[in-house]
Design an enzyme around this catalytic site. Structure first.
Site, PDB file in Angstrom:
ATOM      1  N   CYS A 158       2.748  10.128   8.021  1.00  0.00           N
ATOM      2  CA  CYS A 158       2.936   9.998   6.571  1.00  0.00           C
ATOM      3  C   CYS A 158       2.885   8.537   6.136  1.00  0.00           C
ATOM      4  O   CYS A 158       2.990   8.240   4.940  1.00  0.00           O
ATOM      5  CB  CYS A 158       4.259  10.611   6.139  1.00  0.00           C
ATOM      6  SG  CYS A 158       4.426  12.333   6.609  1.00  0.00           S
ATOM      7  N   CYS A 196       4.913   0.780   3.741  1.00  0.00           N
ATOM      8  CA  CYS A 196       4.426  -0.113   2.702  1.00  0.00           C
ATOM      9  C   CYS A 196       5.517  -1.110   2.312  1.00  0.00           C
ATOM     10  O   CYS A 196       6.659  -1.024   2.766  1.00  0.00           O
ATOM     11  CB  CYS A 196       3.977   0.684   1.491  1.00  0.00           C
ATOM     12  SG  CYS A 196       5.333   1.543   0.692  1.00  0.00           S
ATOM     13  N   ASP A 246       5.106   6.133   6.888  1.00  0.00           N
ATOM     14  CA  ASP A 246       6.338   5.339   6.938  1.00  0.00           C
ATOM     15  C   ASP A 246       7.372   5.871   7.915  1.00  0.00           C
ATOM     16  O   ASP A 246       7.615   7.071   8.001  1.00  0.00           O
ATOM     17  CB  ASP A 246       6.962   5.107   5.554  1.00  0.00           C
ATOM     18  CG  ASP A 246       6.788   6.271   4.606  1.00  0.00           C
ATOM     19  OD1 ASP A 246       6.748   7.392   5.098  1.00  0.00           O
ATOM     20  OD2 ASP A 246       6.707   6.030   3.382  1.00  0.00           O
ATOM     21  N   CYS A 263      10.126   6.048  -1.021  1.00  0.00           N
ATOM     22  CA  CYS A 263      10.596   5.009  -0.091  1.00  0.00           C
ATOM     23  C   CYS A 263      12.116   4.886  -0.152  1.00  0.00           C
ATOM     24  O   CYS A 263      12.783   4.713   0.868  1.00  0.00           O
ATOM     25  CB  CYS A 263       9.972   3.653  -0.425  1.00  0.00           C
ATOM     26  SG  CYS A 263       8.179   3.621  -0.255  1.00  0.00           S
TER      27      CYS A 263
END
Ligand SMILES: Cc1ncc(COP(=O)(O)O)c(C=O)c1O
Lengths: 404, 127
Positions: free
Chosen positions: B37, B63, B39, B106
């Site tokens: 995915c 990211c 992360d 995130c």
């Protein structure tokens, strides 16, 4: 050196200053601003002459007849016109189309639209190097196949398909063959007298021309018919209506002429710069080249830096303009479908960076890019739990990750 | 997409990067996300006798926003009790970092990471 360094020539190129300068002469009262379709006065005639020259320049780069060039707004429109135009015109002969999973969205989404209209489309896989297996292609053809669409050069990997062989197969099977050449025109030779290609899409802004203009090559012998997608004044022999944008077409013509004159020299230089970049990066640990190195245009290097996420690497390379196959910005979290089609696993697809260089790239810039990339990959790996695991000899695939 | 100032600050100067001994009884480790995915976060906390988080470390593959979310979280949890740390909401992280909607996941991942670390620590105490 000027920052940021532009390394995204496959997304678009700057307009060559010689092209931009000339385009300015086709806009104002001092220039040739007339409507090329105004056949009753000198303003129109001058514009028509300019368009004629541009048509000739585009045709010459690809060894075609000027009468085979249909102006469009870009390769997206050319792809749409070619695919839907052929499908709609020849639907009585069959409703099956063959294309490839690594095609540009302009091709894939045109095909999706046709599927909604009741056509059937086969999307072919590619080999790990990005190339089509010709046997797989042959096997996909059916009695009711009317069209095959295969791109010449892939925009992400720069890989060059064998359109000469695919063209032979299509011609032998009486299947119309469309090629998206947005990324190949001006970069590798194209000879439409020799190639068995029936339709070919072009864009100006990938080879130092302006954005918003392109062309579709439509073969005359044997004659290919299309159903127009844009109706109106019947311009471009009824295939694409709309007043011709003289300055844009002049820009495209100039760009194609310069490409014809300078392709050899440009390619030699780009080959050397690309080699320099690859040499400077390839000895790093866990670095993978995406796509075939030999069957690839000179300006492209697509690399996966394993255990580093592409978007964060792009952020780290803030003095450089590159693109990534990672699509963390989109809600889907899907990495590049092109790299996936090459069989790259998701991690490597998420870790990819596309460097595309061009006419104005310098050796000094490449050296900076190498140094900066090495430094930032090192920094991000120090931050990466996956890198730790790799260093500890843990197989990341052996872990059960909770997808989210 | 342009990044917010705070994201850039954490991304360029990440706080508390590092590794703790996962086997140590006073350390809790949370690893969340998936490479596929794009992360993966590893968040670790060191907890003292009275249940206060004395130290926190992280490493993140992902990211800039994912790196910033985990970096910020390590700052926040230090000095907090486990109960307080458990209360941290992803929305607070997203707000502090001014994450755009596409990056909110995130902060969700960071919240998952601290919860996983706390639960790892607690399961060690029960054992
Ligand atoms: C292979 C390919 N086809 C089509 C296009 C679309 O071209 P345009 O921007 O001229 O519509 C591009 C450029 O993005 C491309 O790379």
């Amino acid at each position: 050196m000027k920052f940021p360094i532009y390394l995204d020539y496959s997304a678009t190129t700057p307009v060559d200053p010689r092209v931009a300068e000339n385009m300015c002469h086709y806009l104002t009262t001092d220039g040739i601003f007339g409507n090329p379709a105004s056949s009753s006065h000198a303003f129109g005639w001058a514009a028509e002459d300019a368009v004629k020259q541009a048509r000739q320049d585009v045709a010459e780069l690809i060894n075609a007849d000027a009468r085979e060039i249909v102006w469009t707004s870009g390769a997206t429109e050319s792809d749409n016109l070619a695919i839907k135009g052929v499908a709609h015109f020849y639907h009585k002969k069959g409703k099956h189309i063959v294309t490839v999973k690594t095609e540009h969205k302009a091709v894939l989404d045109s095909c999706r639209q046709l599927e909604r209209e009741g056509y059937e489309v086969t999307y072919l896989d590619v080999q790990p190097n990005g190339l089509i297996d010709l046997d797989v292609f042959r096997a996909a053809l059916r009695k009711d196949t009317i069209l095959a669409s295969v791109m010449h050069v892939n925009n992400e990997t720069g890989v060059i398909q064998d359109i000469a062989s695919i063209g032979e197969i299509c011609r032998n099977n009486k299947i119309i063959f469309h090629v998206d050449a947005a990324q190949s025109a001006g970069k590798i030779p194209i000879d439409l007298q020799a190639l068995k290609v029936d339709l070919m899409s072009f864009s100006a802004h990938k080879i130092y021309g302006p954005k918003g203009v392109g062309a579709l090559y439509v073969r005359r012998k044997p004659r290919i018919r299309l159903e127009a997608q844009m109706h109106g004044g019947g311009h471009e022999r009824g295939m694409r209506s709309g007043t011709l944008a003289t300055h844009q077409l002049v820009g495209m013509g100039d760009a194609f002429r310069i490409a014809r004159e300078e392709m050899g020299k440009d390619n030699e230089r780009l080959m050397e710069l690309r080699g320099r970049l690859w040499e400077g990066l390839k000895d790093m640990e866990e670095v993978y080249l995406n796509g075939d190195l030999e069957q690839r245009i000179s300006g492209n290097l697509n690399i996966s830096f394993n255990y580093v996420e592409g978007e964060s690497l792009m952020m780290a390379l803030k003095n450089m303009a590159v693109s990534s196959g990672s699509a963390c910005t989109s809600a889907s979290l899907e990495p590049s479908y092109v790299l996936r089609a090459l069989g790259r696993d998701d991690e490597l697809a998420h870790s990819s960076i596309r460097f595309t260089i061009g006419r104005f790239t310098t050796a000094e810039e490449i050296d900076y890019v190498i140094e900066m990339t090495r430094e930032q990959v090192r920094r991000l790996r120090d931050l990466s739990p996956l890198w730790d695991m790799y260093k500890d000899g843990i197989d990341i695939k052996s872990i059960e990750w909770a997808a989210h | 997409m342009a990044y917010g100032e705070k994201v850039i600050d954490h991304y360029e100067h990440p706080r508390n990067v590092g590794v703790m001994d996962t086997k140590s009884s006073d350390v809790g480790t949370g690893m969340v996300g998936a490479p596929a995915c794009g992360d993966v976060m590893r968040l670790q906390i060191q907890v003292n006798d009275v249940g206060i988080i004395e130290d926190a470390k992280f490493k993140t593959y992902g990211c800039g926003s994912a790196i910033a979310s985990s970096s910020l979280l390590t700052e926040w949890v230090k000095g907090k009790t486990l109960e307080e740390a458990q209360e941290i909401k992803n929305t607070e992280i997203a707000e502090e970092l001014a994450l755009p909607p596409v990056k909110v996941h995130c902060s969700v991942l960071a919240e998952d990471a601290i919860r996983a670390a706390i639960s790892d620590y607690q399961s060690k105490q029960e054992a």
